[in-house]
Design a protein around this motif. Structure first.
Motif, PDB file in Angstrom:
ATOM      1  N   ILE A 104       0.861  -1.174   0.000  1.00  0.00           N
ATOM      2  CA  ILE A 104       0.000   0.000   0.000  1.00  0.00           C
ATOM      3  C   ILE A 104       0.897   1.223   0.000  1.00  0.00           C
ATOM      4  O   ILE A 104       1.597   1.494   0.978  1.00  0.00           O
ATOM      5  N   THR A 105       0.882   1.959  -1.107  1.00  0.00           N
ATOM      6  CA  THR A 105       1.816   3.082  -1.245  1.00  0.00           C
ATOM      7  C   THR A 105       1.205   4.425  -0.901  1.00  0.00           C
ATOM      8  O   THR A 105       1.925   5.383  -0.634  1.00  0.00           O
ATOM      9  N   SER A 106      -0.125   4.532  -0.903  1.00  0.00           N
ATOM     10  CA  SER A 106      -0.772   5.778  -0.498  1.00  0.00           C
ATOM     11  C   SER A 106      -2.213   5.489  -0.129  1.00  0.00           C
ATOM     12  O   SER A 106      -2.842   4.575  -0.672  1.00  0.00           O
ATOM     13  N   VAL A 107      -2.723   6.280   0.822  1.00  0.00           N
ATOM     14  CA  VAL A 107      -4.115   6.134   1.251  1.00  0.00           C
ATOM     15  C   VAL A 107      -4.699   7.518   1.479  1.00  0.00           C
ATOM     16  O   VAL A 107      -4.003   8.443   1.878  1.00  0.00           O
ATOM     17  N   THR A 108      -5.976   7.643   1.199  1.00  0.00           N
ATOM     18  CA  THR A 108      -6.735   8.848   1.552  1.00  0.00           C
ATOM     19  C   THR A 108      -8.102   8.410   2.043  1.00  0.00           C
ATOM     20  O   THR A 108      -8.666   7.430   1.544  1.00  0.00           O
ATOM     21  N   CYS A 109      -8.605   9.137   3.032  1.00  0.00           N
ATOM     22  CA  CYS A 109      -9.931   8.837   3.577  1.00  0.00           C
ATOM     23  C   CYS A 109     -10.594  10.139   3.976  1.00  0.00           C
ATOM     24  O   CYS A 109      -9.949  11.033   4.541  1.00  0.00           O
ATOM     25  N   SER A 110     -11.890  10.231   3.697  1.00  0.00           N
ATOM     26  CA  SER A 110     -12.621  11.464   3.979  1.00  0.00           C
ATOM     27  C   SER A 110     -13.045  11.586   5.433  1.00  0.00           C
ATOM     28  O   SER A 110     -13.657  12.580   5.825  1.00  0.00           O
ATOM     29  N   CYS A 111     -12.698  10.581   6.282  1.00  0.00           N
ATOM     30  CA  CYS A 111     -13.104  10.635   7.689  1.00  0.00           C
ATOM     31  C   CYS A 111     -12.384  11.740   8.437  1.00  0.00           C
ATOM     32  O   CYS A 111     -12.873  12.229   9.466  1.00  0.00           O
ATOM     33  N   GLY A 112     -11.200  12.111   7.975  1.00  0.00           N
ATOM     34  CA  GLY A 112     -10.459  13.193   8.600  1.00  0.00           C
ATOM     35  C   GLY A 112      -9.646  12.798   9.809  1.00  0.00           C
ATOM     36  O   GLY A 112      -8.983  13.645  10.426  1.00  0.00           O
ATOM     37  N   ASN A 113      -9.664  11.506  10.200  1.00  0.00           N
ATOM     38  CA  ASN A 113      -8.866  11.072  11.348  1.00  0.00           C
ATOM     39  C   ASN A 113      -7.385  11.161  11.021  1.00  0.00           C
ATOM     40  O   ASN A 113      -6.946  10.718   9.958  1.00  0.00           O
ATOM     41  N   LYS A 114      -6.623  11.708  11.947  1.00  0.00           N
ATOM     42  CA  LYS A 114      -5.192  11.869  11.754  1.00  0.00           C
ATOM     43  C   LYS A 114      -4.447  10.996  12.757  1.00  0.00           C
ATOM     44  O   LYS A 114      -4.584  11.167  13.969  1.00  0.00           O
ATOM     45  N   ASP A 115      -3.694  10.055  12.251  1.00  0.00           N
ATOM     46  CA  ASP A 115      -2.924   9.177  13.125  1.00  0.00           C
ATOM     47  C   ASP A 115      -1.756   8.600  12.338  1.00  0.00           C
ATOM     48  O   ASP A 115      -1.718   8.688  11.106  1.00  0.00           O
ATOM     49  N   ILE A 116      -0.816   8.010  13.067  1.00  0.00           N
ATOM     50  CA  ILE A 116       0.325   7.392  12.405  1.00  0.00           C
ATOM     51  C   ILE A 116      -0.111   6.152  11.637  1.00  0.00           C
ATOM     52  O   ILE A 116       0.407   5.848  10.566  1.00  0.00           O
ATOM     53  N   PHE A 117      -1.081   5.439  12.193  1.00  0.00           N
ATOM     54  CA  PHE A 117      -1.539   4.190  11.599  1.00  0.00           C
ATOM     55  C   PHE A 117      -2.792   4.426  10.756  1.00  0.00           C
ATOM     56  O   PHE A 117      -3.446   5.460  10.863  1.00  0.00           O
ATOM     57  N   TYR A 118      -3.146   3.444   9.946  1.00  0.00           N
ATOM     58  CA  TYR A 118      -4.298   3.565   9.069  1.00  0.00           C
ATOM     59  C   TYR A 118      -5.573   3.664   9.901  1.00  0.00           C
ATOM     60  O   TYR A 118      -5.715   3.033  10.947  1.00  0.00           O
ATOM     61  N   CYS A 119      -6.534   4.455   9.392  1.00  0.00           N
ATOM     62  CA  CYS A 119      -7.823   4.537  10.067  1.00  0.00           C
ATOM     63  C   CYS A 119      -8.602   3.241   9.831  1.00  0.00           C
ATOM     64  O   CYS A 119      -8.247   2.409   8.992  1.00  0.00           O
TER      65      CYS A 119
END
Length: 526
Positions: free
Chosen positions: A20-35
């Motif tokens: 997985i080279t890039s991810v985007t999510c509209s949830c807006g959660n910001k963290d080091i790990f995937y939402c």
């Protein structure tokens, strides 16, 4: 939650060669790990690959369209997302129609759906900004509210990445280190001349240990290591970069109580460990027949423990030397020695005795070399049932404590690999000296116990004690140990051991007499 309204999140994940080279999510959660939404989509793709339709790169799809289809495609795209893409679409249209625009100087057009070239490096997605923000937040909390635990979780994540040969491990550690270097408390502590807290120092220790894992990784390219070396030197040159020992205060902790003591210390710990069963897994890529990952691990551990190394200057580093040695020996004690491992022990013991200046058990060592008492005691007990002569030779060689000697032995200069120790006339600050002398005493006691009934070996051990042990309290303890061993209830008294006990007791008595006489002479002169 059932009480919460259902929300729909738009998630986009890019893959490149099973990563997985890039991810985007509209949830807006910001963290080091995937939402959770990215994780859910990833699991859905893994479990139901047929439900996720694969498409050719968009450039290939556009290539198959005629003019009318291309115009319809662009107009529909603008209609659906007119508020978001219309300004960009108008700008791109103007630039394309302009002959001298920069966009017309480039052949073709970018395609984010085409993926990287086979020669391009592909890395797992890492939100660098979030890593920096999280570490900065944890450090600002000063070790409270579980921030130290959170940082240790980050360190564990780096270890996991290194184990999986994920190149993001070094990237993530670089980001963590930069935030540690930017911690404003470093400047404050330096100005005030105070030391950092123990918890904070442990975090720096873990940071250094992870960098050692990275630079020693045999799978890394030479240019990567050169880049890391340059970066490490840059950090090291910064004024606020903390030394391993920091500033030494006048009040020293009681290391005798802090470090394990006595003949049963590891067990001159083991009981708390889980019982593990180690097995020989064949290492097919290595040349030696019969080698396994277990034999290689044991051999590397013995080489590391036996290497000659100078005692570091500061209190914290000296204490860490003792702790690290005892922790590694404790791990080795979990392994049951079989014939294959005994051969490894014999081979390494001989190598260390004949190893020259690289060995802590060589004939000549530096005056301030880290003593081998704890390691030699482990070697002695391990080798004794299989090769008593080698066991005693190793333990007797390790009995020395040159830092307390007035002069170091010159050695045999006719042999090229024996280098004479050249040291300045100074008495170094060994903060762990009391602990080291205790370990020396334990090694001697272990040899006395094993030599019961053997006149020749008892005399040899006694000579070594009289030559190398300088503490009257430890000599007195050995006299008591010898007496107890000689008069065990289940056997006749050992006359030789009783003589050893008597000689050691007399040595202590005479030393006290000398001290009293010197004090009396001083008082008379005064």
């Amino acid at each position: 939650m059932q009480s919460e309204p259902e929300t729909v999140c738009n998630v986009a994940i890019s893959f490149d060669r099973c990563k997985i080279t890039s991810v985007t999510c509209s949830c807006g959660n910001k963290d080091i790990f995937y939402c959770a939404h990215v994780v859910a989509l990833s699991l859905y793709r893994i479990r139901k690959p047929d439900q996720v339709k694969l498409h050719l790169p968009i450039s290939e799809t556009l290539f198959q369209m005629n003019r009318d289809q291309l115009q319809k495609f662009v107009q529909y795209l603008i209609t659906v997302h007119h508020t978001e893409v219309l300004p960009t679409a108008q700008k791109l249209a103007d630039e394309i129609l302009s002959q001298n625009s920069e966009i017309n100087q480039v052949h073709g057009a970018p395609d984010p759906t085409a993926g990287a070239s086979i020669d391009d490096e592909n890395c797992w997605h890492l939100d660098e900004e979030q890593v920096q923000e999280q570490v900065k937040l944890f450090l600002s909390q000063g070790g409270y509210h579980g921030s130290g635990k959170q940082l240790n979780l980050l360190f564990a994540k780096v270890r996991e990445m290194l184990k999986m040969r994920d190149s993001n491990g070094a990237r993530m550690l670089t980001l963590i280190t930069e935030q540690f270097m930017a911690d404003p408390r470093l400047s404050l502590w330096r100005q005030q001349g105070t030391t950092m807290t123990d918890k904070y120092r442990q975090l720096w220790d873990e940071l250094g240990a992870l960098w050692m894992c990275i630079v020693l990784n045999p799978h890394c390219k030479l240019e990567q290591k050169s880049s890391w070396l340059k970066q490490l030197k840059k950090w090291n040159s910064v004024d606020v970069c903390p030394w391993e020992d920091g500033n030494h205060g006048n009040e020293l902790p009681n290391l005798t109580n802090a470090l394990p003591q006595g003949a049963n210390a590891n067990q001159e710990n083991l009981g708390q460990c889980k019982s593990l069963e180690y097995q020989h897994l064949p290492a097919h890529k290595f040349l030696e027949e019969g080698e396994s990952y277990l034999t290689l691990a044991v051999e590397v551990a013995l080489i590391g423990l036996g290497q000659q190394r100078i005692m570091p200057d500061g209190l914290y580093a000296q204490e860490k030397v003792c702790r690290n040695e005892e922790q590694l020996i404790s791990k080795l004690q979990e392994i049951e020695l079989d014939d294959t491992l005994v051969k490894i022990f014999r081979k390494q013991a001989v190598f260390l005795l004949e190893g020259g200046p690289y060995s802590g058990l060589g004939e000549v060592i530096h005056r301030e070399s880290v003593p081998m008492h704890t390691f030699a005691k482990y070697l002695f007990t391990s080798l004794l049932p299989h090769d008593a002569e080698l066991a005693y030779k190793t333990a007797l060689r390790a009995m020395r404590l040159l830092v307390l000697e007035s002069t170091a032995p010159s050695g045999d200069l006719s042999r090229p690999h024996h280098i004479a120790s050249v040291v300045p006339n100074r008495y170094p600050r060994w903060f762990t000296l009391s602990h080291i002398e205790s370990q020396q005493c334990e090694l001697a006691s272990t040899m006395l116990t094993a030599a019961k009934g053997d006149v020749r070996r008892l005399e040899t051990v006694l000579e070594s004690i009289q030559k190398n042990i300088h503490s009257s309290s430890h000599i007195f303890k050995l006299a008591q140990d010898a007496f107890k061993i000689a008069t065990l209830m289940d056997s006749l008294p050992d006359i030789t051991l009783l003589k050893v006990s008597l000689e050691l007791g007399l040595q202590v008595f005479l030393s006290f007499v000398v001290i009293i006489m010197e004090k009396r002479n001083f008082m008379q002169c005064w």
